[in-house]
Design a protein around this motif. Structure first.
Motif, PDB file in Angstrom:
ATOM      1  N   MET A   1      51.077  48.263  42.677  1.00  0.00           N
ATOM      2  CA  MET A   1      50.242  48.590  41.526  1.00  0.00           C
ATOM      3  C   MET A   1      49.281  49.707  41.897  1.00  0.00           C
ATOM      4  SD  MET A   1      49.182  44.849  39.920  1.00  0.00           S
ATOM      5  CE  MET A   1      48.461  45.493  38.436  1.00  0.00           C
ATOM      6  N   THR A   2      49.043  50.589  40.947  1.00  0.00           N
ATOM      7  CA  THR A   2      48.054  51.639  41.156  1.00  0.00           C
ATOM      8  C   THR A   2      46.652  51.050  40.986  1.00  0.00           C
ATOM      9  OG1 THR A   2      47.911  52.281  38.832  1.00  0.00           O
ATOM     10  CG2 THR A   2      49.661  53.325  40.160  1.00  0.00           C
ATOM     11  N   ASP A   3      45.647  51.803  41.400  1.00  0.00           N
ATOM     12  CA  ASP A   3      44.262  51.371  41.188  1.00  0.00           C
ATOM     13  C   ASP A   3      43.988  51.186  39.697  1.00  0.00           C
ATOM     14  OD1 ASP A   3      43.992  51.557  43.915  1.00  0.00           O
ATOM     15  OD2 ASP A   3      42.438  53.108  43.870  1.00  0.00           O
ATOM     16  N   ASP A   4      44.523  52.083  38.870  1.00  0.00           N
ATOM     17  CA  ASP A   4      44.328  51.953  37.415  1.00  0.00           C
ATOM     18  C   ASP A   4      44.970  50.680  36.879  1.00  0.00           C
ATOM     19  OD1 ASP A   4      42.879  54.302  37.298  1.00  0.00           O
ATOM     20  OD2 ASP A   4      44.559  55.514  36.556  1.00  0.00           O
ATOM     21  N   ASP A   5      46.158  50.335  37.387  1.00  0.00           N
ATOM     22  CA  ASP A   5      46.826  49.094  36.971  1.00  0.00           C
ATOM     23  C   ASP A   5      45.993  47.877  37.366  1.00  0.00           C
ATOM     24  OD1 ASP A   5      49.035  50.506  35.973  1.00  0.00           O
ATOM     25  OD2 ASP A   5      50.186  50.259  37.838  1.00  0.00           O
ATOM     26  N   MET A   6      45.444  47.923  38.569  1.00  0.00           N
ATOM     27  CA  MET A   6      44.637  46.804  39.066  1.00  0.00           C
ATOM     28  C   MET A   6      43.375  46.647  38.204  1.00  0.00           C
ATOM     29  SD  MET A   6      45.381  44.704  41.584  1.00  0.00           S
ATOM     30  CE  MET A   6      46.240  45.466  42.938  1.00  0.00           C
ATOM     31  N   CYS A   7      42.740  47.766  37.862  1.00  0.00           N
ATOM     32  CA  CYS A   7      41.551  47.715  36.998  1.00  0.00           C
ATOM     33  C   CYS A   7      41.908  47.209  35.604  1.00  0.00           C
ATOM     34  CB  CYS A   7      40.892  49.092  36.917  1.00  0.00           C
ATOM     35  SG  CYS A   7      40.046  49.577  38.435  1.00  0.00           S
ATOM     36  N   ALA A   8      43.066  47.591  35.108  1.00  0.00           N
ATOM     37  CA  ALA A   8      43.513  47.126  33.788  1.00  0.00           C
ATOM     38  C   ALA A   8      43.773  45.624  33.811  1.00  0.00           C
ATOM     39  CB  ALA A   8      44.769  47.882  33.359  1.00  0.00           C
ATOM     40  N   LEU A   9      44.351  45.105  34.900  1.00  0.00           N
ATOM     41  CA  LEU A   9      44.565  43.661  35.020  1.00  0.00           C
ATOM     42  C   LEU A   9      43.228  42.930  35.033  1.00  0.00           C
ATOM     43  CD1 LEU A   9      46.305  41.137  35.468  1.00  0.00           C
ATOM     44  CD2 LEU A   9      46.276  41.679  37.931  1.00  0.00           C
ATOM     45  N   ALA A  10      42.263  43.429  35.789  1.00  0.00           N
ATOM     46  CA  ALA A  10      40.938  42.807  35.830  1.00  0.00           C
ATOM     47  C   ALA A  10      40.320  42.771  34.439  1.00  0.00           C
ATOM     48  CB  ALA A  10      40.025  43.559  36.802  1.00  0.00           C
ATOM     49  N   LYS A  11      40.397  43.871  33.717  1.00  0.00           N
ATOM     50  CA  LYS A  11      39.838  43.932  32.365  1.00  0.00           C
ATOM     51  C   LYS A  11      40.546  42.951  31.445  1.00  0.00           C
ATOM     52  CE  LYS A  11      38.716  47.101  28.555  1.00  0.00           C
ATOM     53  NZ  LYS A  11      38.274  45.995  27.784  1.00  0.00           N
ATOM     54  N   HIS A  12      41.871  42.936  31.484  1.00  0.00           N
ATOM     55  CA  HIS A  12      42.671  42.040  30.647  1.00  0.00           C
ATOM     56  C   HIS A  12      42.310  40.572  30.917  1.00  0.00           C
ATOM     57  CE1 HIS A  12      46.188  40.978  28.271  1.00  0.00           C
ATOM     58  NE2 HIS A  12      46.679  40.270  29.273  1.00  0.00           N
ATOM     59  N   PHE A  13      42.182  40.221  32.190  1.00  0.00           N
ATOM     60  CA  PHE A  13      41.871  38.866  32.623  1.00  0.00           C
ATOM     61  C   PHE A  13      40.509  38.413  32.085  1.00  0.00           C
ATOM     62  CE2 PHE A  13      40.242  35.775  35.650  1.00  0.00           C
ATOM     63  CZ  PHE A  13      41.340  34.966  35.919  1.00  0.00           C
ATOM     64  N   PHE A  14      39.478  39.207  32.335  1.00  0.00           N
ATOM     65  CA  PHE A  14      38.128  38.792  31.930  1.00  0.00           C
ATOM     66  C   PHE A  14      37.895  38.950  30.429  1.00  0.00           C
ATOM     67  CE2 PHE A  14      37.698  39.267  36.502  1.00  0.00           C
ATOM     68  CZ  PHE A  14      37.094  38.060  36.807  1.00  0.00           C
ATOM     69  N   ASP A  15      38.557  39.908  29.805  1.00  0.00           N
ATOM     70  CA  ASP A  15      38.500  40.000  28.335  1.00  0.00           C
ATOM     71  C   ASP A  15      39.057  38.724  27.703  1.00  0.00           C
ATOM     72  OD1 ASP A  15      37.418  42.547  28.463  1.00  0.00           O
ATOM     73  OD2 ASP A  15      39.224  43.573  27.736  1.00  0.00           O
ATOM     74  N   ALA A  16      40.122  38.175  28.290  1.00  0.00           N
ATOM     75  CA  ALA A  16      40.725  36.948  27.752  1.00  0.00           C
ATOM     76  C   ALA A  16      39.728  35.793  27.783  1.00  0.00           C
ATOM     77  CB  ALA A  16      41.989  36.591  28.528  1.00  0.00           C
ATOM     78  N   VAL A  17      38.971  35.669  28.863  1.00  0.00           N
ATOM     79  CA  VAL A  17      37.971  34.599  28.942  1.00  0.00           C
ATOM     80  C   VAL A  17      36.875  34.830  27.898  1.00  0.00           C
ATOM     81  CG1 VAL A  17      36.307  33.377  30.389  1.00  0.00           C
ATOM     82  CG2 VAL A  17      38.445  34.212  31.391  1.00  0.00           C
ATOM     83  N   GLU A  18      36.410  36.071  27.794  1.00  0.00           N
ATOM     84  CA  GLU A  18      35.390  36.389  26.780  1.00  0.00           C
ATOM     85  C   GLU A  18      35.845  35.947  25.400  1.00  0.00           C
ATOM     86  OE1 GLU A  18      32.783  40.330  27.990  1.00  0.00           O
ATOM     87  OE2 GLU A  18      34.416  40.541  26.571  1.00  0.00           O
ATOM     88  N   GLN A  19      37.104  36.196  25.095  1.00  0.00           N
ATOM     89  CA  GLN A  19      37.643  35.898  23.772  1.00  0.00           C
ATOM     90  C   GLN A  19      38.100  34.448  23.620  1.00  0.00           C
ATOM     91  OE1 GLN A  19      40.685  38.897  23.624  1.00  0.00           O
ATOM     92  NE2 GLN A  19      39.185  40.542  23.760  1.00  0.00           N
ATOM     93  N   GLY A  20      38.009  33.665  24.688  1.00  0.00           N
ATOM     94  CA  GLY A  20      38.438  32.269  24.629  1.00  0.00           C
ATOM     95  C   GLY A  20      39.949  32.121  24.586  1.00  0.00           C
ATOM     96  N   SER A  27      48.616  33.613  31.573  1.00  0.00           N
ATOM     97  CA  SER A  27      49.725  34.546  31.804  1.00  0.00           C
ATOM     98  C   SER A  27      49.410  35.560  32.910  1.00  0.00           C
ATOM     99  CB  SER A  27      50.098  35.272  30.516  1.00  0.00           C
ATOM    100  OG  SER A  27      49.127  36.252  30.178  1.00  0.00           O
ATOM    101  N   CYS A  28      48.148  35.692  33.269  1.00  0.00           N
ATOM    102  CA  CYS A  28      47.751  36.606  34.343  1.00  0.00           C
ATOM    103  C   CYS A  28      47.964  35.993  35.726  1.00  0.00           C
ATOM    104  CB  CYS A  28      46.287  37.008  34.194  1.00  0.00           C
ATOM    105  SG  CYS A  28      45.932  38.003  32.733  1.00  0.00           S
ATOM    106  N   TYR A  29      48.126  34.668  35.792  1.00  0.00           N
ATOM    107  CA  TYR A  29      48.298  33.979  37.066  1.00  0.00           C
ATOM    108  C   TYR A  29      49.771  33.878  37.447  1.00  0.00           C
ATOM    109  CZ  TYR A  29      43.516  32.006  37.104  1.00  0.00           C
ATOM    110  OH  TYR A  29      42.159  31.832  37.153  1.00  0.00           O
ATOM    111  N   ALA A  30      50.076  34.015  38.729  1.00  0.00           N
ATOM    112  CA  ALA A  30      51.384  33.632  39.253  1.00  0.00           C
ATOM    113  C   ALA A  30      51.466  32.109  39.158  1.00  0.00           C
ATOM    114  CB  ALA A  30      51.524  34.083  40.706  1.00  0.00           C
ATOM    115  N   ASP A  31      52.662  31.577  39.019  1.00  0.00           N
ATOM    116  CA  ASP A  31      52.812  30.123  38.873  1.00  0.00           C
ATOM    117  C   ASP A  31      52.246  29.339  40.051  1.00  0.00           C
ATOM    118  OD1 ASP A  31      53.961  30.355  36.371  1.00  0.00           O
ATOM    119  OD2 ASP A  31      56.017  30.309  37.147  1.00  0.00           O
ATOM    120  N   ASP A  32      52.298  29.915  41.258  1.00  0.00           N
ATOM    121  CA  ASP A  32      51.810  29.215  42.441  1.00  0.00           C
ATOM    122  C   ASP A  32      50.416  29.684  42.881  1.00  0.00           C
ATOM    123  OD1 ASP A  32      52.591  31.733  43.270  1.00  0.00           O
ATOM    124  OD2 ASP A  32      53.651  31.026  45.066  1.00  0.00           O
ATOM    125  N   ALA A  33      49.697  30.328  41.992  1.00  0.00           N
ATOM    126  CA  ALA A  33      48.349  30.822  42.310  1.00  0.00           C
ATOM    127  C   ALA A  33      47.416  29.668  42.663  1.00  0.00           C
ATOM    128  CB  ALA A  33      47.779  31.604  41.129  1.00  0.00           C
TER     129      ALA A  33
END
Length: 129
Positions: A1-20, A27-33
């Motif tokens: 993953m590029t740095d931009d991809d990693m930043c986009a994943l972080a944003k997507h992950f925390f935006d999801a929590v903000e939005q409930g 879906s952001c977690y690996a099954d064995d995370a």
């Protein structure tokens, strides 16, 4: 993953929590995370974490991750932020935090959360025992 991809994943992950949106968060977690919290030193599976966060989004409204600072490293990212929210009794709360995520194939494989246990207790004040 590029740095931009990693930043986009972080944003997507925390935006999801903000939005409930715990389904998107899951879906952001690996099954064995594994998800670890410094306040109880316990590890959770993704499904256990989703259960915890489902209770959190029911108890805390107006969730905002403010002052997000993301730093990418090979294989993951670190995000520092202030979580703001409103508790059921109307109290406005703030929780400074540092989250470290390991990422493989676009999914979070490990998440380590660091925050002040006294502040977490305020967020959990009306949680079911």
């Amino acid at each position: 993953m590029t740095d931009d991809d990693m930043c986009a994943l972080a944003k997507h992950f925390f935006d999801a929590v903000e939005q409930g949106d715990v389904a998107t968060l899951r879906s952001c977690y690996a099954d064995d995370a594994r998800i670890w919290h410094n306040t109880d030193e316990a590890e959770q599976t993704p499904d256990e974490n989703v259960e915890t966060l489902s209770g959190f989004v029911k108890r805390i409204s107006d969730r905002v991750y403010a002052n997000r600072r993301v730093n990418v490293f090979p294989g993951g990212f670190v995000q520092q932020h202030e979580l703001h929210g409103t508790r059921q009794d109307g109290a406005r709360l703030t929780l400074p935090a540092c989250i470290i995520c390991r990422v493989e194939n676009g999914k979070v494989t490990r998440l380590d959360e660091y925050f002040d246990s006294a502040r977490v207790a305020e967020f959990r004040k009306f949680a079911a025992s």
